[in-house]
Design an enzyme around this catalytic site. Structure first.
Site, PDB file in Angstrom:
ATOM      1  CB  THR A 151     -36.726  51.865  -0.373  1.00  0.00           C
ATOM      2  OG1 THR A 151     -37.049  50.622  -0.997  1.00  0.00           O
ATOM      3  CG2 THR A 151     -35.669  52.578  -1.199  1.00  0.00           C
ATOM      4  CG  ASP A 152     -39.846  52.484   5.854  1.00  0.00           C
ATOM      5  OD1 ASP A 152     -40.087  51.284   6.039  1.00  0.00           O
ATOM      6  OD2 ASP A 152     -40.111  53.375   6.685  1.00  0.00           O
ATOM      7  CE  LYS A 153     -47.415  49.839   4.824  1.00  0.00           C
ATOM      8  NZ  LYS A 153     -48.272  49.672   6.021  1.00  0.00           N
TER       9      LYS A 153
END
Length: 434
Positions: A151-153
């Site tokens: 998962t991204d920031k």
């Protein structure tokens, strides 16, 4: 001649080596020459020769002398505990939920303390709870660690799954959670096959995207009008556009560093729809749900961004189909705040191993209540609070007029930009990176 008595021998030793305490002693070797003769002389002329057992091959006799002995170090309780853990580790999967606000994504950046990730806190808790040795925390390959999705920031998760090898200590979930912050929780654990890999075994991923409904208001309306309510007609239009993403398409315009001819840019979306709106603290929200085999970095956020741009009147509806062509299309990327990894699917694994009597199916039905409670306590409130204080959606909506969607639509409509016939299906080996 009788055998020399102990007092006589002791007196002889004192005369030769001096009066010394006969306390802690060790056996040493001394030359026979003078010491042996002195012993015989002091004994009153008794010519008592040392027996053969007291000699070694070099003709020396054994005598006792005082020495300091090293005290054997006893094992501490920590060392004893470490010895008891030299047991086979077991491959398990952990059901992980977390709020991604304030984190730079899921994946750990080894050697970089500047950007904090979810895995930094998770690995630290695994070491402190005694599930893995400290060396495995430094090198995650040693515990065969693998995540289903990177998962991204700022992206949260309610059903992330990681696979790894651990010591199955007593009360393992309670001990791990005791070393985690409240916005990161292990909600479940299950044994899996020895060669299980959560990324490769995952058949599909389901994400949801929570956004304020004023994002679907027309561009001429105030970008942050909290009184806006999503009509049934607009919701129908949103779902009609979202349904266009279903099936296999070339999503090279929905990520970065992917060319239109790359096979890995082709992805298969099973379903995508928007649910009924609901109120949170006086602000109306809606949740878009999307399920696919795998997603590239920023793919979901760009899919949502393009639909929002079309519904608000910034982009023509024809741009959606054109975005799957060879021409580069300007596709806006929605904020990462509202994106949540809802669940991951292991249908093929469950069919093969779920009913073999040795392994449990990975469906997490018993944990549904805990998942829903975590979302209500940590994920949804953080999204609502951040939207109210940071206005991430409103600020992003104000950037949409900067994009030149019509120029992209004209360029994408040219014959040279048509998509060639597909060469195979989607690349299932590519990791989920949104």
């Amino acid at each position: 001649m009788g055998v020399l008595g102990l007092p006589v021998v002791a007196a002889a030793l004192r005369s030769v080596w001096g009066a010394r305490s006969l306390g802690p002693r060790r056996l040493c070797l001394a030359p026979m020459a003078q010491n042996e003769k002195a012993l015989v002389a002091v004994a009153g002329g008794v010519k008592e020769e040392p027996d053969k057992k007291s000699r070694n091959r070099q003709g020396r006799i054994r005598v006792w002398e005082e020495t300091d002995q090293k005290v054997k170090k006893l094992k501490t309780s920590e060392e004893a505990e470490g010895q008891s853990k030299k047991l086979p580790k077991r491959k398990v999967v952990l059901l992980l939920a977390y709020s991604g606000k304030g984190y730079h994504g899921m994946q750990r950046n080894v050697g970089s303390s500047q950007f904090r990730t979810i895995e930094d806190d998770l690995v630290a808790a695994l070491v402190r709870s005694g599930c893995i040795p400290e060396s495995h925390g430094e090198d995650m390959k040693k515990m065969s660690f693998q995540r289903c999705a990177r998962t991204d920031k700022g992206v949260s998760a309610a059903g992330q799954v990681v696979s790894l090898k651990v010591w199955l200590i007593d009360d393992i979930l309670e001990k791990i959670n005791s070393h985690l912050p409240s916005h990161i929780r292990i909600l479940g654990l299950k044994r899996v096959t020895g060669g299980f890999n959560s990324k490769n075994r995952c058949d599909a991923r389901t994400y949801c995207y929570m956004l304020p409904t004023f994002a679907f208001a027309h561009k001429d309306r105030d970008a942050q009008d909290e009184s806006f309510r999503l009509s049934a007609e607009t919701l129908q239009q949103v779902n009609r556009l979202l349904a266009c993403f279903q099936g296999t398409h070339n999503f090279h315009n929905f990520t970065s560093q992917k060319g239109p001819q790359e096979p890995s840019a082709r992805r298969y979306v099973l379903e995508m729809r928007c649910g009924e709106p609901f109120l949170r603290d006086g602000l109306e929200f809606a949740v878009i749900t999307v399920k696919g085999q795998s997603f590239m970095m920023h793919q979901i956020r760009k899919m949502v961004g393009l639909v929002v741009a079309i519904v608000r009147g910034h982009a023509p509806e024809s741009l959606l189909a054109c975005s799957w062509g060879l021409t580069k299309v300007d596709v806006p990327k929605a904020p990462g705040l509202g994106l949540v990894l809802e669940r991951v699917h292991f249908d093929k694994y469950n069919q093969r191993f779920g009913g073999d009597g040795l392994h449990e199916p990975l469906d997490w039905a018993a944990e549904e209540g805990a998942i829903a409670a975590f979302k209500e306590r940590h994920i949804f409130p953080s999204i609502v609070e951040a939207e109210r204080h940071e206005h991430s959606m409103a600020r992003w909506l104000s950037t949409l007029p900067v994009h030149d969607f019509h120029a992209s639509a004209v360029a994408a409509a040219s014959p040279a930009s048509k998509v060639p016939s597909p060469m195979g299906g989607s690349d299932e080996g590519e990791g989920d990176t949104d």
